[in-house]
Scaffold this motif. Structure first.
Motif, PDB file in Angstrom:
ATOM      1  N   PRO A  18       0.416 -10.257  -1.683  1.00  0.00           N
ATOM      2  CA  PRO A  18       1.269  -9.586  -2.641  1.00  0.00           C
ATOM      3  C   PRO A  18       0.662  -8.292  -3.152  1.00  0.00           C
ATOM      4  O   PRO A  18      -0.516  -8.018  -2.961  1.00  0.00           O
ATOM      5  CB  PRO A  18       1.410 -10.611  -3.765  1.00  0.00           C
ATOM      6  N   VAL A  19       1.487  -7.523  -3.822  1.00  0.00           N
ATOM      7  CA  VAL A  19       1.035  -6.280  -4.428  1.00  0.00           C
ATOM      8  C   VAL A  19      -0.098  -6.589  -5.388  1.00  0.00           C
ATOM      9  O   VAL A  19      -0.067  -7.575  -6.111  1.00  0.00           O
ATOM     10  CB  VAL A  19       2.204  -5.627  -5.191  1.00  0.00           C
ATOM     11  N   ASP A  20      -1.111  -5.757  -5.403  1.00  0.00           N
ATOM     12  CA  ASP A  20      -2.225  -5.926  -6.310  1.00  0.00           C
ATOM     13  C   ASP A  20      -2.104  -4.931  -7.451  1.00  0.00           C
ATOM     14  O   ASP A  20      -1.672  -3.812  -7.258  1.00  0.00           O
ATOM     15  CB  ASP A  20      -3.557  -5.658  -5.594  1.00  0.00           C
ATOM     16  N   GLY A  61       2.697  -5.707   3.899  1.00  0.00           N
ATOM     17  CA  GLY A  61       2.554  -4.744   4.996  1.00  0.00           C
ATOM     18  C   GLY A  61       1.204  -4.049   4.964  1.00  0.00           C
ATOM     19  O   GLY A  61       0.516  -4.032   3.936  1.00  0.00           O
ATOM     20  N   PRO A  62       0.804  -3.459   6.078  1.00  0.00           N
ATOM     21  CA  PRO A  62      -0.551  -2.930   6.214  1.00  0.00           C
ATOM     22  C   PRO A  62      -0.884  -1.745   5.315  1.00  0.00           C
ATOM     23  O   PRO A  62      -2.043  -1.514   5.018  1.00  0.00           O
ATOM     24  CB  PRO A  62      -0.636  -2.532   7.690  1.00  0.00           C
ATOM     25  N   TRP A  63       0.107  -0.989   4.849  1.00  0.00           N
ATOM     26  CA  TRP A  63      -0.206   0.227   4.099  1.00  0.00           C
ATOM     27  C   TRP A  63      -0.037   0.069   2.594  1.00  0.00           C
ATOM     28  O   TRP A  63      -0.488   0.909   1.835  1.00  0.00           O
ATOM     29  CB  TRP A  63       0.650   1.388   4.600  1.00  0.00           C
ATOM     30  N   GLU A  64       0.630  -0.990   2.122  1.00  0.00           N
ATOM     31  CA  GLU A  64       0.939  -1.108   0.697  1.00  0.00           C
ATOM     32  C   GLU A  64      -0.317  -1.130  -0.178  1.00  0.00           C
ATOM     33  O   GLU A  64      -0.418  -0.359  -1.133  1.00  0.00           O
ATOM     34  CB  GLU A  64       1.803  -2.333   0.428  1.00  0.00           C
ATOM     35  N   GLY A  68      -1.297   2.036  -2.180  1.00  0.00           N
ATOM     36  CA  GLY A  68      -0.889   1.806  -3.559  1.00  0.00           C
ATOM     37  C   GLY A  68       0.591   1.916  -3.837  1.00  0.00           C
ATOM     38  O   GLY A  68       1.001   2.661  -4.720  1.00  0.00           O
ATOM     39  N   TYR A  69       1.408   1.187  -3.099  1.00  0.00           N
ATOM     40  CA  TYR A  69       2.836   1.212  -3.386  1.00  0.00           C
ATOM     41  C   TYR A  69       3.442  -0.161  -3.167  1.00  0.00           C
ATOM     42  O   TYR A  69       2.812  -1.061  -2.629  1.00  0.00           O
ATOM     43  CB  TYR A  69       3.560   2.265  -2.535  1.00  0.00           C
ATOM     44  N   SER A  70       4.684  -0.325  -3.636  1.00  0.00           N
ATOM     45  CA  SER A  70       5.428  -1.574  -3.509  1.00  0.00           C
ATOM     46  C   SER A  70       6.500  -1.418  -2.441  1.00  0.00           C
ATOM     47  O   SER A  70       6.981  -0.311  -2.189  1.00  0.00           O
ATOM     48  CB  SER A  70       6.120  -1.913  -4.835  1.00  0.00           C
TER      49      SER A  70
END
Length: 180
Positions: A18-20, A61-64, A68-70
């Protein structure tokens, strides 16, 4: 104001989780609306426009995490995706096929919007970034296959390239839905 973060989007999970937030990983119960999981994040500002909860979800996903994005953010009645490509399980799907990449990217975006309560009929704007003018008709027709009845405003721009050279198209979706 509470800002909910965390969770994964549809079948888009994968490495990265998940997003950190800035203090570490977020996840688990509480904090966000609609049973999406996540934890509140302190210090993320209040909107002068409304008192809505802001929900941010990642796909893993690999770039989130790296950039630094959602994958999707819902703020009140507005739900917005990040740029969606045909990256599935960390690999580009449908290499060389702009129409299939478009359909895959739209599916990924719609799955993300569904996680915050939006339906395809709620989409009010799309943006399509295409790597070559030769793909414009294929991309436009694939877009029409999904959004023809909805008719959101749309922008299609030819760009020099995308993050992965095998990506031919990237799509952003915006939806407007009733306030929570």
């Amino acid at each position: 104001m509470t800002v909910g973060m965390g969770g994964s989007v549809g079948d888009l999970g994968g490495p990265g989780g998940p997003v950190d937030d800035l203090d570490g990983p977020v996840g688990g119960p509480g904090g966000s609306v609609g049973g999406l999981g996540g934890s509140p994040v302190d210090g993320v500002g209040e909107s002068p426009l409304d008192d809505a909860v802001v929900t941010r979800l990642g796909s893993g996903g690999p770039w989130e995490a790296l950039y630094g994005y959602s994958r999707v953010v819902r703020a009140g009645a507005l739900a917005i995706t990040a740029g969606c490509t045909s990256t599935v399980d960390g690999r580009v799907a449908h290499v060389g096929d702009a129409a299939a990449q478009t359909a895959q990217a739209i599916r990924i975006g719609l799955d993300a919007l569904a996680e915050v309560g939006a339906r395809p009929a709620d989409v009010v704007r799309t943006r399509m970034y295409v790597t070559d003018r030769l793909y414009v008709d294929e991309v436009g027709r694939a877009h029409n296959a999904v959004f023809g009845p909805v008719r959101p405003v749309a922008t299609m721009v030819v760009v020099a390239g995308l993050l992965d050279p095998e990506h031919l198209v990237e799509i952003e979706l915006e939806a407007h839905l009733p306030p929570r």
